[in-house]
Design an enzyme around this catalytic site. Structure first.
Site: not given
Ligand code: DHB
Ligand code: FE
Length: 283
Positions: A12, A59, A193, A240
């Site tokens: 995302h 977030h 990431h 995530e």
């Protein structure tokens, strides 16, 4: 009765949302990534769900250090798009599915998953970027959405085991809902990431691909992967990926792979995308 017909996993990445919003999807940098979603955009035209349960993380856009629910479900009629610092993305607001969402909240809480119930929620890129990747730039999103927010940004995050079990409980709850609805579960975020610190920019494609293999064939093994392994191998934001386990748990024991795509890099992220369907005849 309602039925879970497919699961979708997708990264995302916020910069992907910005590329769509600024009409830069044909840029040399972005084109190969968006090509991996062309199949999905045509697939969903013939397989559009009435409701997508979108498992995503906020977030610290709407929630923050003050309040950070471990699991939260949006039961409102609609959800506005959150301003993440540059103004809200220019995308439609999100229509909820309050009846199914309220049923899910009751069923899951009585099944011992202590969800926070959200009568108000603004959704961030974690939820809107997957919608843009699957649907492009419509005036109105083609499906109703139940946001299911998971804390992956602040210690302690829920275990993989808890996430897989929550997915299984979602499947049971959906199948008990007395309306003929086509329901999909989307798991968002990942893949490897890290966006801050000394290892910023870390990408581990072999690890990501093994995660996808296991997610498809042996999710019960993945559920015991410790958070520390996600962080060590897939970067601090790689955790995530526990949200993909919720999606996978909702599909039953065996799945068919409809589409699989990886691309490196997009912003700081390894992009991963799957469309899975429950195997025919699987209970
Ligand atoms: C990036 C990726 C994310 O999933 C996110 O939530 C924020 C930033 C990135 O690659 O920049
Ligand atoms: Fe994210």
């Amino acid at each position: 009765m309602a039925k879970i017909t497919a699961g979708i996993a997708t990264s995302h990445v916020p910069a992907v949302g910005a590329a769509i919003d600024m009409a830069r999807t044909d840029d040399d940098y972005w084109k190969p990534m968006f090509q991996g979603y062309e199949f999905s955009k045509s697939w969903i035209k013939t397989n559009n769900p009435d409701v997508a349960i979108i498992v995503y993380n906020d977030h610290a856009s709407y929630f923050g250090m003050e309040i950070m629910p471990t699991f939260a479900i949006g039961v409102a009629e609609s959800f506005e798009v959150c301003d993440e610092g540059y103004g809200p993305r220019p995308v439609p607001s999100v229509e909820g599915a309050p009846e199914l969402a309220t049923h899910l909240a009751a069923s899951l809480i009585l099944d011992d998953f202590d969800l926070t119930v959200l009568n108000v929620l603004e959704v961030d890129h974690g939820l809107t970027v997957p919608l843009s990747l699957m649907y492009g730039t419509p005036d109105k999103w083609p499906s109703k959405v139940i946001p299911l927010a998971v804390n992956v940004v602040m210690y302690p995050q829920p275990s993989g085991e808890r996430c897989l079990s929550l997915g299984k409980a979602i499947r049971r709850a959906v199948e008990e809902f007395d309306e003929d609805l086509n329901v999909q579960v989307w798991g968002t975020g990942g893949m490897s990431h890290q966006i801050q610190g000394a290892r910023a920019g870390l990408i581990n494609l072999p690890w990501d691909q093994k995660f996808m293999d296991d997610l498809i064939d042996q999710p019960e093994v993945l559920q015991y992967k410790p958070h520390l392994e996600y962080m060590r191998e897939a970067g601090s934001e790689g955790v995530e990926l526990i949200m993909w386990l919720i999606m996978r748990g909702a599909l039953g024991d065996k799945v068919d792979e409809v589409h699989r795509f990886n691309h490196v890099p997009a912003s700081n992220t390894s992009v991963g995308h799957l469309i899975l369907t429950p195997k025919e005849g699987d209970a």
